[in-house]
Design an enzyme around this catalytic site. Structure first.
Site, PDB file in Angstrom:
ATOM      1  CD  GLU A 276      -3.398  -0.435   1.716  1.00 26.15           C
ATOM      2  OE1 GLU A 276      -4.525  -0.382   1.657  1.00 26.15           O
ATOM      3  OE2 GLU A 276      -3.023  -0.065   3.057  1.00 26.15           O
ATOM      4  CG  HIS A 297       8.860 -29.695   0.378  1.00 29.33           C
ATOM      5  ND1 HIS A 297       9.536 -30.960   0.097  1.00 29.33           N
ATOM      6  CD2 HIS A 297       9.486 -29.028   1.389  1.00 29.33           C
ATOM      7  CE1 HIS A 297      10.396 -31.168   1.055  1.00 29.33           C
ATOM      8  NE2 HIS A 297      10.646 -29.981   1.738  1.00 29.33           N
ATOM      9  CE  LYS A 411     -11.377   1.743   2.275  1.00 29.24           C
ATOM     10  NZ  LYS A 411     -10.624   2.496   3.482  1.00 29.24           N
TER      11      LYS A 411
HETATM   12  O1  PA5 Z   1      -3.435   1.439   5.688  1.00 25.45           O
HETATM   13  C1  PA5 Z   1      -4.475   2.055   5.692  1.00 25.45           C
HETATM   14  O2  PA5 Z   1      -4.672   3.194   5.848  1.00 25.45           O
HETATM   15  C2  PA5 Z   1      -5.600   0.951   5.249  1.00 25.45           C
HETATM   16  O3  PA5 Z   1      -5.348  -0.145   5.186  1.00 25.45           O
HETATM   17  C3  PA5 Z   1      -6.660   0.985   6.363  1.00 25.45           C
HETATM   18  O4  PA5 Z   1      -6.155   0.701   7.836  1.00 25.45           O
HETATM   19  C4  PA5 Z   1      -8.037   0.328   6.044  1.00 25.45           C
HETATM   20  O5  PA5 Z   1      -8.571   0.652   4.768  1.00 25.45           O
HETATM   21  C5  PA5 Z   1      -8.923   0.483   7.133  1.00 25.45           C
HETATM   22  O6  PA5 Z   1      -9.384   1.610   7.496  1.00 25.45           O
HETATM   23  P1  PA5 Z   1     -10.061   2.135   8.750  1.00 25.45           P
HETATM   24  O7  PA5 Z   1      -9.072   2.041   9.852  1.00 25.45           O
HETATM   25  O8  PA5 Z   1     -10.641   3.622   8.437  1.00 25.45           O
HETATM   26  O9  PA5 Z   1     -11.235   1.399   8.820  1.00 25.45           O
END
Ligand code: PA5
Length: 422
Positions: A276, A297, A411
């Protein structure tokens, strides 16, 4: 094969010093807070700046929660993987604990959620819903289901059974806290999901699991100077530089390798952190994971002899927490007596060492990150090592480590389609 402290070494000399300026410029963006996403650097000095009052409150509440049978943690991405990674890494494999931690809200499996509801309904449980934004779909949906269950089971008392971790001021969950008076913890504005394991997001469930979070934070604090040092000897700078050089040399995939299956979710956390943070503008190493020797394996063949786009990062644990000796057998039916009384942990290490040698001979570069033992203290160090390396690496790549525009696209698209279900 002794290891007293955190160590790092590389399969070959890629002349890291040549890239020193570039790497230190990337580190400067973090230290001077002048790079893209610089408003999200609250994790850098978290071991010193964390809210001590809130931390004590977390500890007190975790003791109360541990008197029940079970905590359900609802969250996804950065609001899930850090806690899961640390808990799995540090809890014994089979030892029966009277207290369980279960996770949900990280997928949309109705079968899982239905089974979970049936299971917890028979138990004495608490819920910790974690969402920085307060509105992540998977989390919200699971929370809705569990809130109904909790209210049905505990009636008025349900208010004390729900604990909310979210933004201090904003979002639907904060509004709910303000209206209903739930116990709550906050996610600092300046720390994003995947960098939030050392905040209430990770620490509260980890405390509830009975893990010593003081030791984790001490681990981080003890490497703070070393891992922020403006020098090419800084292990984070070295690792970030090594992977960037390999990326420029057309390597496309980094495998994080462990030889201790307990670290499986640590690998998942790592994959989220790097993917990410770096996967932007059509750039970034694709990060994958493998557990050795199991995966030798299966796709070990591809690593050894296949497309040369892969390199490996090994987490090498010098000493196992529990060891076993190979038993001596009179009849030696399996011809393994030559190993009798040898430590299985040492055998595991030799297998990995041999694999590393074979892979290097097969032209697969590798990094070895060595820790003395799996412990809360060393896991704290490892977390900070990868967070800092990831931020430096992303800045070297020229991307903002702290946003996730691609995830936001998914999203948006999902919400559009869901609205059409009406
Ligand atoms: O690293 C990030 O920002 C994302 O992976 C969020 O943690 C994830 O989308 C969850 O978001 P939130 O804590 O707002 O529910």
């Amino acid at each position: 094969m002794n290891c007293k402290d955190f160590e790092i070494d590389f399969s070959e000399d890629l002349n890291l010093e040549k890239y020193e300026n570039e790497a230190l410029n990337a580190l400067d963006k973090i230290l001077l807070k002048n790079g893209k996403g610089s408003e999200m650097l609250g994790w850098v000095d978290i071991s010193q700046t964390y809210d001590k009052k809130e931390y004590e409150r977390m500890k007190d509440l975790s003791k109360k929660v541990r008197k029940s049978n079970l905590l359900v943690v609802i969250g996804v991405g950065g609001s899930f993987l850090g806690a899961k990674a640390v808990i799995e890494s540090l809890k014994p494999y089979f030892k029966k604990d009277d207290f369980e931690i279960l996770f949900c809200g990280n997928d949309l499996s109705s079968e899982y959620l239905a089974s979970l509801c049936e299971y917890i309904n028979e138990k004495d449980f608490y819920i910790n819903v974690i969402s920085k934004s307060g509105s992540t779909f998977e989390t919200a949906l699971a929370f809705r289901v569990l809130k109904v269950l909790c209210e049905k089971k505990y009636k008025e008392e349900s208010k004390e059974r729900i604990i909310i971790t979210t933004d201090l001021k904003d979002g639907i969950l904060r509004k709910l806290v303000n209206e209903c008076g739930y116990e709550s913890f906050s996610v600092p504005k300046n720390i994003g999901g995947r960098f939030s394991v050392l905040t209430a997001v990770g620490l509260f469930p980890i405390m509830c699991a009975g893990i010593d979070t003081d030791q984790m934070l001490k681990g981080v604090d003890d490497v703070l100077d070393k891992f922020t040092k403006r020098d090419i000897s800084n292990p984070c700078v070295r690792y970030a530089t090594f992977r960037n050089i390999l990326f420029r040399n057309k390597k496309q995939i980094e495998y994080l390798i462990v030889n201790e299956p307990k670290l499986k979710f640590f690998q998942e956390w790592f994959k989220q952190l790097f993917s990410e943070s770096e996967g932007k503008d059509a750039k970034g190493l694709y990060v994958e994971s493998a557990v050795f020797t199991r995966d030798l394996h299966s796709f070990g063949q591809m690593i050894q002899d296949g497309n040369k786009i892969i390199f490996e990062t090994f987490i090498d644990i010098a000493k196992s927490n529990v060891d076993l000796k190979v038993p001596f057998l009179k009849d030696d039916f399996d011809k393994l007596n030559y190993l009798s009384e040898k430590s299985i942990n040492d055998i595991n290490k030799i297998a990995v060492q041999a694999t590393r040698i074979a892979h290097i001979e097969g032209n697969v570069s590798s990094v070895r990150v060595k820790i003395p033992q799996i412990s809360a203290y060393n896991i704290g160090k490892l977390i900070y090592f990868f967070e800092m390396s990831c931020a430096i690496s992303a800045y070297m790549l020229g991307v903002n480590p702290f946003d996730q525009p691609g995830v936001d696209n998914y999203k948006r698209a999902m919400y559009n389609l869901l609205e059409k279900m009406n």
